[in-house]
Scaffold this motif. Structure first.
Motif, PDB file in Angstrom:
ATOM      1  N   HIS A  29      -5.041  -3.474   5.667  1.00 46.74           N
ATOM      2  CA  HIS A  29      -4.227  -4.431   4.782  1.00 46.74           C
ATOM      3  C   HIS A  29      -2.979  -4.078   4.978  1.00 46.74           C
ATOM      4  O   HIS A  29      -2.551  -3.029   5.775  1.00 46.74           O
ATOM      5  CB  HIS A  29      -4.851  -4.250   3.824  1.00 46.74           C
TER       6      HIS A  29
ATOM      7  N   HIS B 268       1.219  -4.449   2.993  1.00 45.54           N
ATOM      8  CA  HIS B 268       1.519  -4.669   1.167  1.00 45.54           C
ATOM      9  C   HIS B 268       2.685  -5.896   1.976  1.00 45.54           C
ATOM     10  O   HIS B 268       4.236  -5.678   1.579  1.00 45.54           O
ATOM     11  CB  HIS B 268       2.124  -4.000   0.880  1.00 45.54           C
TER      12      HIS B 268
ATOM     13  N   HIS C   5      -2.943  -0.828   7.401  1.00 49.15           N
ATOM     14  CA  HIS C   5      -3.613   0.733   6.780  1.00 49.15           C
ATOM     15  C   HIS C   5      -4.961   0.964   5.931  1.00 49.15           C
ATOM     16  O   HIS C   5      -5.027  -0.297   5.960  1.00 49.15           O
ATOM     17  CB  HIS C   5      -2.769   1.922   5.823  1.00 49.15           C
TER      18      HIS C   5
HETATM   19 FE   LIG Z   1      -2.071  -0.200   0.717  1.00 49.53          FE
END
Ligand SMILES: [Fe+2]
Length: 214
Positions: free
Chosen positions: A108, A110, A173
């Motif tokens: 994912h 952010h 990551h």
């Molecule tokens: Fe994360």
């Protein structure tokens, strides 16, 4: 014929790694662990393989003030490195992750943040590292057995207590499965330019705990 060769590294992806001195980290981590335990009591029944997250508002709680200050100082030093210190950033979310044995966190990033980070409170032997994915659009990886930082398409960074990592929020990551026998506790956070976070994309977290999804 004489030829001079130079290598210029274009568009490098920074990962800032900050290690708190062992004695200071031990004291801070003992306090953080106690506060996190208090937050999640009574312990929920976390299904095998899944993670548990606290509410995303830890940075607003006085009992996490010392940690919040640490993130702010680290964020400012990164902004200074990037020569962006004239644009103040704010923490848009801060939460603890409890990763029991067998749990993992899929790939994912952010969104709506500029910098993201993680700090390790409690990591035992066998607990996984944080793995970053190559952000370049395609990978061609002849298997030579000698991958280096230019040819590899992933990079792992060791998770150790007292270590903080900060990276660009767009960098994908994941956390591989926890093969250790103990749970791992970390605190994640996001930083965004204050005026953007306050106007265009206010944080959408609510002060509720639950199984993790991001
Ligand atoms: Fe994360």
């Amino acid at each position: 014929m004489k030829v001079k060769q130079e290598v210029r590294e274009l568009f490098p992806t920074p990962l800032w790694v900050l290690d708190i001195a062992a004695a200071d980290a031990a004291a801070l981590n003992a306090k953080l662990k106690a506060e996190i335990e208090r937050l999640i009591a009574p312990r929920p029944n976390v299904p095998p393989g899944s993670n548990w997250q606290t509410p995303h508002d830890l940075h607003t709680r006085p009992e996490f003030a010392e940690f919040t200050q640490l993130v702010e100082v680290a964020g400012r030093s990164v902004a200074q490195f990037l020569q962006l210190e004239q644009y103040p950033m704010m923490i848009t979310g801060c939460w603890a992750n409890i990763n029991p044995p067998g749990s993992y966190h899929p790939t994912h990033n952010h969104p709506n943040n500029y910098l993201s980070g993680v700090y390790y409170v409690d990591v035992s032997d066998g607990a996984p590292e944080l793995v970053f994915q190559d952000p370049r659009p395609i990978s061609i990886m002849p298997w030579s057995g000698k991958l280096n930082r230019v040819t590899a398409n992933a990079a792992a960074e060791q998770a150790i207590p007292g270590r903080m990592m900060i990276f660009p929020s767009w960098l994908r990551h994941h956390v591989p499965s926890n093969h250790g026998v103990n749970e791992r506790i970390s605190i994640s956070f996001n930083l965004m330019f204050k005026n953007f976070a306050e106007t265009a994309a206010a944080p959408r977290w609510k002060a509720t705990a639950g199984s993790s999804s991001g």
